[in-house]
Scaffold this motif. Structure first.
Motif, PDB file in Angstrom:
ATOM      1  N   VAL A  51      54.481  44.547  28.863  1.00 33.98           N
ATOM      2  CA  VAL A  51      54.723  45.283  27.615  1.00 33.98           C
ATOM      3  C   VAL A  51      54.037  46.648  27.666  1.00 33.98           C
ATOM      4  O   VAL A  51      54.615  47.665  27.263  1.00 33.98           O
ATOM      5  CB  VAL A  51      54.238  44.467  26.405  1.00 33.98           C
ATOM      6  N   GLU A  52      52.807  46.694  28.170  1.00 35.70           N
ATOM      7  CA  GLU A  52      52.080  47.967  28.279  1.00 35.70           C
ATOM      8  C   GLU A  52      52.820  48.948  29.178  1.00 35.70           C
ATOM      9  O   GLU A  52      52.920  50.142  28.870  1.00 35.70           O
ATOM     10  CB  GLU A  52      50.677  47.720  28.827  1.00 35.70           C
ATOM     11  N   LEU A  53      53.338  48.470  30.291  1.00 31.87           N
ATOM     12  CA  LEU A  53      54.066  49.346  31.219  1.00 31.87           C
ATOM     13  C   LEU A  53      55.356  49.866  30.591  1.00 31.87           C
ATOM     14  O   LEU A  53      55.734  51.026  30.785  1.00 31.87           O
ATOM     15  CB  LEU A  53      54.368  48.596  32.519  1.00 31.87           C
ATOM     16  N   LEU A  54      56.056  49.006  29.835  1.00 36.57           N
ATOM     17  CA  LEU A  54      57.263  49.454  29.140  1.00 36.57           C
ATOM     18  C   LEU A  54      56.933  50.551  28.138  1.00 36.57           C
ATOM     19  O   LEU A  54      57.639  51.565  28.042  1.00 36.57           O
ATOM     20  CB  LEU A  54      57.930  48.287  28.422  1.00 36.57           C
ATOM     21  N   GLN A  55      55.851  50.363  27.382  1.00 37.01           N
ATOM     22  CA  GLN A  55      55.459  51.361  26.396  1.00 37.01           C
ATOM     23  C   GLN A  55      55.069  52.674  27.051  1.00 37.01           C
ATOM     24  O   GLN A  55      55.207  53.735  26.447  1.00 37.01           O
ATOM     25  CB  GLN A  55      54.301  50.826  25.544  1.00 37.01           C
ATOM     26  N   ALA A  56      54.590  52.604  28.293  1.00 36.13           N
ATOM     27  CA  ALA A  56      54.218  53.819  29.030  1.00 36.13           C
ATOM     28  C   ALA A  56      55.425  54.513  29.652  1.00 36.13           C
ATOM     29  O   ALA A  56      55.288  55.578  30.251  1.00 36.13           O
ATOM     30  CB  ALA A  56      53.195  53.486  30.112  1.00 36.13           C
ATOM     31  N   ALA A  70      65.684  54.685  29.399  1.00 34.39           N
ATOM     32  CA  ALA A  70      66.202  55.380  28.216  1.00 34.39           C
ATOM     33  C   ALA A  70      67.670  55.018  28.012  1.00 34.39           C
ATOM     34  O   ALA A  70      68.392  54.668  28.947  1.00 34.39           O
ATOM     35  CB  ALA A  70      66.057  56.891  28.379  1.00 34.39           C
ATOM     36  N   GLU A  71      68.126  55.123  26.766  1.00 38.22           N
ATOM     37  CA  GLU A  71      69.522  54.845  26.447  1.00 38.22           C
ATOM     38  C   GLU A  71      70.413  55.885  27.114  1.00 38.22           C
ATOM     39  O   GLU A  71      70.059  57.062  27.219  1.00 38.22           O
ATOM     40  CB  GLU A  71      69.710  54.862  24.936  1.00 38.22           C
ATOM     41  N   ALA A  72      71.582  55.442  27.583  1.00 36.04           N
ATOM     42  CA  ALA A  72      72.472  56.323  28.343  1.00 36.04           C
ATOM     43  C   ALA A  72      72.848  57.573  27.549  1.00 36.04           C
ATOM     44  O   ALA A  72      72.845  58.684  28.087  1.00 36.04           O
ATOM     45  CB  ALA A  72      73.724  55.560  28.773  1.00 36.04           C
ATOM     46  N   THR A  78      70.943  39.801  37.137  1.00 33.11           N
ATOM     47  CA  THR A  78      72.064  39.861  36.190  1.00 33.11           C
ATOM     48  C   THR A  78      71.549  39.830  34.755  1.00 33.11           C
ATOM     49  O   THR A  78      71.995  40.606  33.901  1.00 33.11           O
ATOM     50  CB  THR A  78      73.027  38.687  36.415  1.00 33.11           C
ATOM     51  N   LEU A  79      70.598  38.939  34.481  1.00 30.47           N
ATOM     52  CA  LEU A  79      70.018  38.832  33.144  1.00 30.47           C
ATOM     53  C   LEU A  79      69.390  40.151  32.718  1.00 30.47           C
ATOM     54  O   LEU A  79      69.574  40.611  31.586  1.00 30.47           O
ATOM     55  CB  LEU A  79      68.966  37.728  33.117  1.00 30.47           C
ATOM     56  N   PHE A  80      68.661  40.782  33.633  1.00 29.00           N
ATOM     57  CA  PHE A  80      67.952  42.012  33.287  1.00 29.00           C
ATOM     58  C   PHE A  80      68.890  43.203  33.123  1.00 29.00           C
ATOM     59  O   PHE A  80      68.527  44.202  32.506  1.00 29.00           O
ATOM     60  CB  PHE A  80      66.905  42.340  34.359  1.00 29.00           C
ATOM     61  N   ALA A  81      70.095  43.105  33.664  1.00 28.39           N
ATOM     62  CA  ALA A  81      71.056  44.209  33.550  1.00 28.39           C
ATOM     63  C   ALA A  81      71.863  44.152  32.260  1.00 28.39           C
ATOM     64  O   ALA A  81      72.569  45.104  31.919  1.00 28.39           O
ATOM     65  CB  ALA A  81      72.012  44.204  34.745  1.00 28.39           C
ATOM     66  N   VAL A  82      71.752  43.065  31.513  1.00 23.50           N
ATOM     67  CA  VAL A  82      72.526  42.910  30.282  1.00 23.50           C
ATOM     68  C   VAL A  82      72.015  43.884  29.224  1.00 23.50           C
ATOM     69  O   VAL A  82      70.814  44.022  28.998  1.00 23.50           O
ATOM     70  CB  VAL A  82      72.418  41.464  29.752  1.00 23.50           C
ATOM     71  N   ASP A  83      72.949  44.586  28.576  1.00 28.04           N
ATOM     72  CA  ASP A  83      72.615  45.429  27.427  1.00 28.04           C
ATOM     73  C   ASP A  83      73.644  45.177  26.337  1.00 28.04           C
ATOM     74  O   ASP A  83      74.466  44.258  26.433  1.00 28.04           O
ATOM     75  CB  ASP A  83      72.554  46.915  27.809  1.00 28.04           C
ATOM     76  N   SER A 123      57.443  49.358  16.955  1.00 22.87           N
ATOM     77  CA  SER A 123      56.281  49.489  17.828  1.00 22.87           C
ATOM     78  C   SER A 123      56.622  50.068  19.188  1.00 22.87           C
ATOM     79  O   SER A 123      55.874  50.882  19.734  1.00 22.87           O
ATOM     80  CB  SER A 123      55.617  48.124  18.019  1.00 22.87           C
ATOM     81  N   MET A 124      57.766  49.673  19.761  1.00 21.13           N
ATOM     82  CA  MET A 124      58.048  49.993  21.166  1.00 21.13           C
ATOM     83  C   MET A 124      59.315  50.796  21.376  1.00 21.13           C
ATOM     84  O   MET A 124      59.569  51.239  22.497  1.00 21.13           O
ATOM     85  CB  MET A 124      58.148  48.688  21.968  1.00 21.13           C
ATOM     86  N   GLY A 125      60.113  50.982  20.351  1.00 22.86           N
ATOM     87  CA  GLY A 125      61.382  51.661  20.566  1.00 22.86           C
ATOM     88  C   GLY A 125      62.340  50.749  21.318  1.00 22.86           C
ATOM     89  O   GLY A 125      62.453  49.565  21.030  1.00 22.86           O
ATOM     90  N   ARG A 126      62.997  51.288  22.320  1.00 21.80           N
ATOM     91  CA  ARG A 126      63.992  50.525  23.073  1.00 21.80           C
ATOM     92  C   ARG A 126      63.310  49.656  24.123  1.00 21.80           C
ATOM     93  O   ARG A 126      62.480  50.132  24.895  1.00 21.80           O
ATOM     94  CB  ARG A 126      64.976  51.485  23.735  1.00 21.80           C
ATOM     95  N   VAL A 127      63.654  48.365  24.169  1.00 20.42           N
ATOM     96  CA  VAL A 127      63.136  47.438  25.168  1.00 20.42           C
ATOM     97  C   VAL A 127      64.319  46.721  25.807  1.00 20.42           C
ATOM     98  O   VAL A 127      65.421  46.704  25.252  1.00 20.42           O
ATOM     99  CB  VAL A 127      62.164  46.413  24.542  1.00 20.42           C
TER     100      VAL A 127
END
Length: 643
Positions: free
Chosen positions: A242-247, A485-487, A195-200, A144-148
């Motif tokens: 979620v809407e903003l991420l999809q945009a 986007a992915e690096a 820190t949590l949000f920077a984890v990939d 549905s959303m690709g990369r999140v």
């Protein structure tokens, strides 16, 4: 005019795990297949148990689609569920961890051609449905959303992994407490949100076991709070996020805009929420009972068919040797079994034994002409024969291209919803520089079916570049440059965008009017080498910390066990650059004049390259450094001297 082009092959990349192959022994069992609306299940468990698993998965899928009505639930590829009756029969088919089966009671294996869910009905600890539903949510989010962001991906998956349904099949329970997460969060300090949000996927908090627990626990807690906490006041804000991420919004900006709060505020709210005595649960009452049992059909499998499914599972978990042995055992029992020939053909492709692969895949399409995957696999194998170690191909012979197109057309006719056939057909046309308009339509169809695929986008961009419609190519590449986007995707998009700049500048230069005393086009032709150099240079891979670059001619590649040495002549001096594996070197081409495959030995003809490396001092082997990237450039390319 010379054309400087870049062809990025998007192959099914499979890492061959280096381990001692286990011997897979399949005991004599009764195997059953069960078809539900959205799943195919096979197993040696009882038919009753397999039906129970089918109903549970269909119920979860249905509930998830009701709660997230705007999400894309359907997968473009089929999902097969393998249900083992016991831990002992399951163990030989688990993923390997350090050459031993992982200690798990269920797992989800995604694939570009088929997804697998596996579990055992023998309960020996963890509830396998928790693990399976967790992984299945990842698939639904990706569709549905690709990369999140990783925290959202893992947190939502943990939240929905607790899915339960009461006996009347109408009362849905979600958000049940996960005691291990709660205890950990109450005992240890939580990660700051930044820190949590920077984890990939590359972060230590994602991969190291001692740090992984706090990441999963806090991700679960944050999603739990945003859905149920504070009297559910932030649930609509989560929908907005979620809407903003999809945009395409960057995660940090999307978070602040959606929740109208800074990180510190949410951190305090989350801490209070976790330290509370009780946490709420989400209860949903369905209007009607979920009924699936009447739509389920079952049939007995032959021993050969059971082995074929198991062999294909081993193939998709990257255990090639075990898959090979199991599939050959299936063909011993039934030499005409199409699914076994198809899977063994793909094993041979990944072993680079293409002659044998083609023979098995011919057998597959002959034995079962209505098997769309067999036709696709046959075309895929043919497309990889002339592809080198780094997935580069310069051309396909007309006869080969015709066969590939024929097989892919059959695959599309049999399964119009399978995106890989459209993608591969467009890629072959791109390499051949034929049917460009038709190929653009093909890739667009593939993207409709699977919108999260960056590799599809890159083929589409290159098709527009072949048409010299740089505006359209730029329009679809720009979103790949966003912060979320992915690096690797950003880097490939940057390369293509800069390549377009070089091509456009060169075209403009060639179209300049001739000066008095010059023949038409003479000025452009004389200026071409220097102009091309200056315009193409920005497209080169950016230098990392401690890296250097040299321009020269690749003369040979020497390969010995554990070491590969690239010999590059630059201004009369030979530089020797080493790597442990060919796969560790990033290869990029800006020209179709690659001059053959990238293989060990003397380059004939030699290739002009830009090599990026990390210098190495004091080597007795006279090695200049560790090679990082090798970029193939036109013969007249020059570096400006500006790094």
């Amino acid at each position: 005019m010379k054309r400087y082009s870049l062809i990025l092959a998007s192959a099914l990349c499979v890492l061959l795990l280096l381990h001692c192959s286990q011997s897979v022994v399949v005991a004599k069992d009764t195997w059953t297949s069960v078809h539900s609306k959205n799943f195919l299940l096979v197993g040696n468990a009882s038919e009753k148990e397999i039906r129970k698993v089918a109903i549970r998965l269909e119920q979860f899928r249905d509930v998830f689609s009701r709660l997230f009505s705007g999400m894309r639930i359907s997968s473009p590829v089929p999902t097969t569920v393998v249900v083992f009756k016991s831990e002992s029969s399951y163990r030989p088919f688990k993923p390997l961890y350090q050459a031993k089966p992982a200690h798990i009671s269920g797992y989800f294996q995604s694939g570009e051609d088929v997804n697998y869910i596996t579990l055992t009905t023998e309960q020996l600890g963890d509830d396998p449905f928790n693990i399976i539903l967790h992984e299945y949510v990842h698939l639904l989010l990706h569709n549905s959303m690709g990369r999140v962001p990783s925290w959202f991906n893992e947190g939502l998956a943990e939240y929905y992994s607790t899915f339960d349904l009461t006996e009347d099949d109408r009362r849905v329970l979600l958000g049940r407490l996960i005691p291990s997460h709660v205890l950990l969060l109450q005992r240890e300090r939580m990660l700051p949100l930044h820190t949590l949000f920077a984890v990939d996927e590359k972060s230590t908090y994602y991969n190291e076991r001692d740090k992984q627990s706090i990441f999963y626990a806090e991700s679960w807690a944050l999603v739990h709070y945003l859905i149920l906490g504070n009297s559910q006041k932030r649930e609509q804000q989560l929908d907005k996020f979620v809407e903003l991420l999809q945009a395409g919004a960057a995660p940090e900006k999307a978070f602040q805009q959606a929740f109208q709060a800074d990180y510190e505020t949410i951190e305090k709210e989350l801490s209070v929420y976790i330290q509370g005595r009780t946490l709420p649960q989400q209860i949903t009452i369905l209007r009607q009972k979920l009924l699936f049992d009447t739509n389920i059909q079952s049939a007995a499998l032959t021993d050969a068919e059971a082995l074929a499914y198991l062999g294909d599972l081993l193939l998709h978990t990257q255990r090639l040797a075990d898959a090979d042995a199991t599939l050959q055992q299936a063909l011993t029992l039934d030499p005409n079994l199409a699914m076994a020939h198809a899977s063994l053909g793909m094993v041979r492709v990944r072993q680079k034994r293409f002659g044998e692969a083609i023979e098995h895949l011919k057998e597959a399409v002959t034995a079962d002409p209505k098997n769309y995957l067999a036709h696709y696999y046959y075309a895929f194998a043919l497309s990889r024969i002339d592809m080198n170690e780094v997935q580069l191909v310069t051309t396909y012979e007309p006869e080969t291209a015709a066969t590939i197109r024929s097989e892919l057309s059959k695959s599309i006719d049999l399964r119009p919803s399978f995106p890989e056939s459209y993608h591969l057909l467009a890629f072959v046309n791109l390499v051949r520089d034929e049917q460009i308009d038709e190929s653009i339509a093909l890739v667009k169809q593939a993207l409709l079916l699977s919108p999260g695929r960056d590799d599809f986008v890159f083929v589409l961009a290159q098709l527009y570049m072949r048409k010299q419609d740089f505006g359209a190519a730029r329009q679809i590449l720009q979103p790949m440059m966003r912060e979320n986007a992915e690096a690797q995707s950003r880097e490939q998009a940057r390369i293509l965008l800069n390549s377009m700049k070089a091509i456009e500048a060169q075209m403009a230069r060639l179209q300049e009017p001739a000066q008095p005393g010059q023949a038409h086009g003479e000025r452009g032709q004389q200026a071409e080498p220097l102009d091309a150099a200056l315009q193409l240079e920005p497209a080169l891979r950016k230098l990392g910390e401690g890296e250097q670059r040299l321009l020269g001619v690749l003369q040979r590649i020497d390969c010995v066990p554990g070491t590969i040495v690239f010999s590059i002549n630059a201004d009369g001096e030979t530089f020797r650059l080493r790597s442990n594996k060919l796969e560790q070197v990033q290869f990029i081409t800006y020209t179709t004049e690659v001059g053959g495959e990238i293989t060990c030995g003397v380059r004939n003809p030699p290739s002009r390259v830009v090599a990026t490396y990390r210098p190495r001092r004091g080597s007795r082997e006279r090695i200049a450094g560790e090679i990082v990237a090798l970029e193939f450039v036109p013969p007249d390319f020059k570096l400006s001297g500006k790094q």
